[in-house]
Scaffold this motif. Sequence first.
Motif, PDB file in Angstrom:
ATOM      1  N   LYS A 243       0.826  -1.222   0.000  1.00 49.83           N
ATOM      2  CA  LYS A 243       0.000   0.000   0.000  1.00 49.83           C
ATOM      3  C   LYS A 243       0.855   1.265   0.000  1.00 49.83           C
ATOM      4  CE  LYS A 243      -2.479  -0.550   3.638  1.00 49.83           C
ATOM      5  NZ  LYS A 243      -3.496  -0.262   4.680  1.00 49.83           N
ATOM      6  N   LYS A 244       2.024   1.197   0.639  1.00 54.15           N
ATOM      7  CA  LYS A 244       2.855   2.389   0.782  1.00 54.15           C
ATOM      8  C   LYS A 244       3.910   2.527  -0.320  1.00 54.15           C
ATOM      9  CE  LYS A 244       2.477   2.763   5.839  1.00 54.15           C
ATOM     10  NZ  LYS A 244       3.245   2.822   7.105  1.00 54.15           N
ATOM     11  N   CYS A 245       4.240   1.437  -0.983  1.00 55.15           N
ATOM     12  CA  CYS A 245       5.309   1.451  -1.983  1.00 55.15           C
ATOM     13  C   CYS A 245       4.904   2.289  -3.193  1.00 55.15           C
ATOM     14  CB  CYS A 245       5.628   0.021  -2.421  1.00 55.15           C
ATOM     15  SG  CYS A 245       6.839  -0.093  -3.755  1.00 55.15           S
ATOM     16  N   ILE A 246       5.773   3.216  -3.611  1.00 55.21           N
ATOM     17  CA  ILE A 246       5.498   4.043  -4.787  1.00 55.21           C
ATOM     18  C   ILE A 246       6.365   3.648  -5.981  1.00 55.21           C
ATOM     19  CG2 ILE A 246       4.683   6.015  -3.433  1.00 55.21           C
ATOM     20  CD1 ILE A 246       7.439   7.323  -3.907  1.00 55.21           C
ATOM     21  N   GLY A 247       7.140   2.585  -5.839  1.00 59.53           N
ATOM     22  CA  GLY A 247       7.933   2.092  -6.961  1.00 59.53           C
ATOM     23  C   GLY A 247       9.133   2.931  -7.319  1.00 59.53           C
ATOM     24  N   CYS A 248       9.636   3.724  -6.387  1.00 56.26           N
ATOM     25  CA  CYS A 248      10.739   4.651  -6.690  1.00 56.26           C
ATOM     26  C   CYS A 248      12.062   3.938  -6.966  1.00 56.26           C
ATOM     27  CB  CYS A 248      10.912   5.658  -5.564  1.00 56.26           C
ATOM     28  SG  CYS A 248      11.478   4.950  -3.999  1.00 56.26           S
ATOM     29  N   ALA A 249      12.215   2.713  -6.442  1.00 56.70           N
ATOM     30  CA  ALA A 249      13.391   1.852  -6.680  1.00 56.70           C
ATOM     31  C   ALA A 249      14.635   2.248  -5.894  1.00 56.70           C
ATOM     32  CB  ALA A 249      13.728   1.785  -8.169  1.00 56.70           C
ATOM     33  N   HIS A 250      14.519   3.181  -4.952  1.00 59.95           N
ATOM     34  CA  HIS A 250      15.693   3.525  -4.141  1.00 59.95           C
ATOM     35  C   HIS A 250      16.179   2.318  -3.345  1.00 59.95           C
ATOM     36  CE1 HIS A 250      15.822   7.739  -5.101  1.00 59.95           C
ATOM     37  NE2 HIS A 250      14.548   7.898  -4.773  1.00 59.95           N
TER      38      HIS A 250
END
Length: 322
Positions: A115-122
């Motif tokens: 739910k919190k993951c925005i896929g930024c890939a850091h």
Amino acid sequence: MRLKENEKFKLILGLGNKDAKSAVSMALLYAKAGVRFFDFAPEIYSDFLTALKKNGFNRDEFTLCVSIASLGDIHGRKAKISDIVCSGCGLCNKKCPQNAIFLNKKTKKYEIEAKKCIGCAHCKKDINCYAISFEYANFEINTLKQMINSGSIPDMVEFHASIPDKKQILSDFRDILSIFKGDISICINRKLFPLDEMVNLLLELKNIYRAANFDGEFLIQADGASMNGGAADKDSTLDCILFAGELLEFAKSFGIRLILSGGTNINTPDMVLNYFQDETDFPIIAYGTYARKIVSNLPYNKALLEAQNLFNNTVNYGKNKK
């Protein structure tokens, strides 16, 4: 079009962030700081409307945008950690700007709170972690359809079209227009196509929009160093400014307003002034990672002050230019 002077500032809550509690809390903080232009996942829309009313805000003062990702766009991806490969080192946890990674106390391995993951890939690229992979989807189109069928209609839809597949982009765009009749913002990355091909694609999208007899506004969001605003350096924000500069002639020819995103931070307003000479060309500045980062883990009053400073610095840029 509903955008007003104080909407030079757009707050991005993150398309991938489906956690209503954290997204709404962040949005209300920036609403109190003066922001009236918000962009979030369709799943957050009704919760934010409820929160606005509960906190005494007038909904009509706001421009509310929901984002939809074309299939394969990074804004529609989620990280996944393999419990077989994960060593439990915790380095990924320290890199996540959304606090979406947590330790499973039973397995001693790290997991993703989707739910919190925005896929930024850091979590992956900053530590080169082989345990982390990504999954892509575009379920937001179905969510948008459910919203509209229930009478919840946003002011704007932002279409994330940062993929190299033009057929997929056009197909997803038509799907959106089949259910949504309002303002459209196209978010696209400069690294996907040569400039002439990108301009032709944007023109085709604009023509499809106009052919549907919509009288709303068609905007372009120049996505530079996507989801890299947390770096707060000039190189990060330069990408989106240069990209917007490349699109400026096209945008002016068709009366299209530009929005900056991807790497925007405290340096962006002053850099815009140095690059854009005509005040009528000044773009809207969309803040995502940076805006969220500067208020995270601060006491409320200090967080509000940080939000107000960023807001004031943005909406007032260019007013004193001679």
